[in-house]
Design a protein around this motif. Structure first.
Motif, short mmCIF file in Angstrom:
data_model
loop_
_atom_site.label_atom_id
_atom_site.label_comp_id
_atom_site.label_asym_id
_atom_site.label_seq_id
_atom_site.Cartn_x
_atom_site.Cartn_y
_atom_site.Cartn_z
N VAL A 189 -18.20 20.38 8.39
CA VAL A 189 -19.25 20.74 7.43
C VAL A 189 -18.65 21.59 6.31
O VAL A 189 -18.91 21.38 5.13
N CYS A 206 -26.13 25.08 6.31
CA CYS A 206 -25.19 25.54 7.35
C CYS A 206 -24.68 26.95 7.04
O CYS A 206 -24.24 27.23 5.93
N PHE A 207 -24.77 27.85 8.02
CA PHE A 207 -24.20 29.19 7.82
C PHE A 207 -23.00 29.44 8.74
O PHE A 207 -22.67 30.58 9.04
N ALA A 208 -22.39 28.33 9.15
CA ALA A 208 -21.10 28.37 9.87
C ALA A 208 -21.13 29.16 11.17
O ALA A 208 -20.16 29.83 11.52
N CYS A 209 -22.25 29.06 11.92
CA CYS A 209 -22.34 29.84 13.17
C CYS A 209 -21.46 29.26 14.27
O CYS A 209 -21.07 29.95 15.20
N GLY A 210 -21.17 27.96 14.21
CA GLY A 210 -20.29 27.34 15.21
C GLY A 210 -21.00 26.86 16.47
O GLY A 210 -20.36 26.37 17.40
N THR A 211 -22.33 26.95 16.52
CA THR A 211 -23.07 26.50 17.71
C THR A 211 -22.82 25.02 17.98
O THR A 211 -22.72 24.59 19.13
N CYS A 212 -22.72 24.24 16.91
CA CYS A 212 -22.51 22.79 17.06
C CYS A 212 -21.18 22.51 17.78
O CYS A 212 -21.11 21.67 18.67
N CYS A 263 -28.53 23.14 16.57
CA CYS A 263 -28.28 23.83 15.29
C CYS A 263 -29.48 24.69 14.88
O CYS A 263 -30.58 24.18 14.72
N PRO A 264 -29.28 26.00 14.68
CA PRO A 264 -30.40 26.87 14.29
C PRO A 264 -30.92 26.57 12.90
O PRO A 264 -32.04 26.94 12.55
N GLN A 265 -30.12 25.87 12.08
CA GLN A 265 -30.52 25.57 10.71
C GLN A 265 -30.99 24.12 10.56
O GLN A 265 -31.25 23.65 9.46
N ARG A 292 -18.32 22.32 12.87
CA ARG A 292 -18.49 23.42 11.89
C ARG A 292 -17.46 23.29 10.77
O ARG A 292 -17.77 23.41 9.59
N VAL A 326 -29.33 21.43 10.73
CA VAL A 326 -28.40 20.53 10.01
C VAL A 326 -28.18 19.34 10.94
O VAL A 326 -27.81 19.52 12.11
#
Ligand code: SF4
Ligand code: SF4
Length: 161
Positions: A58, A33-39, A88-90, A55, A92
């Protein structure tokens, strides 16, 4: 209005918590997770409760905020719709992370039995309402909507007594 955040005490953190979650099925990629906030942006629960934020949950897991996360009523709010995972782009799998948190909360007796009973009842009701709505979308029968309304009214009556 968003809730006031409690001050985090370093001594209260459990640095093994992220590993514990990562060892559960579906939790494997939590460290990506890079904390983008998309979720959070696509979550139907965040839409109605801005304090529910995938976010942030996580981040709390990665920081080791074990007790705070496992005793939070919010881990029971998730609808298990997998929208966050799909976006989620990653990759997760936050939905399964929530399942893992529920499992750990029950295992560690963080959830009182009366709360669990209530959650089970609400889950059953939610499934049954969903069933009525899906059925209605295929067969436009008014009795299906009546059944839906009756169940909601019955539930609301039960909650006010
Ligand atoms: S969408 Fe994925 S990467 Fe972005 S904050 Fe949520 S879990 Fe982390
Ligand atoms: S699975 Fe849970 S956290 Fe993810 S978008 Fe759906 S309700 Fe929100």
């Amino acid at each position: 209005m968003p809730e006031e955040e409690p001050v985090v005490q370093v001594g209260d953190l459990d640095l093994r918590f992220a590993d514990e979650v990562a060892s559960q099925p579906g939790g494997e990629h939590i460290r990506r997770c890079f904390a983008c906030g998309t979720c959070a942006a696509g979550c139907p629960i965040t839409e109605v409760d801005p304090d529910y934020n995938p976010r942030k949950i996580v981040r709390q897991i990665l920081f080791g905020m074990r007790d705070e996360v496992l005793s939070s009523p919010r881990i029971w709010y998730c609808l298990v719709c997998y929208r966050c995972y799909a976006r989620c782009p990653q990759k997760v799998n936050f939905t399964d992370v929530m399942r893992a948190l529920r499992y750990l909360a029950i295992k560690g007796r963080h959830a009182p039995s009366d709360v669990l009973k209530r959650i089970e009842e609400l889950d059953r009701l939610a499934q049954s309402l969903r069933h009525n709505l899906v059925q209605y979308s295929f067969e436009k029968r008014s009795e299906l909507l009546d059944a839906f309304r009756n169940k909601v009214e019955e539930q609301l009556k039960g909650m006010s007594t």
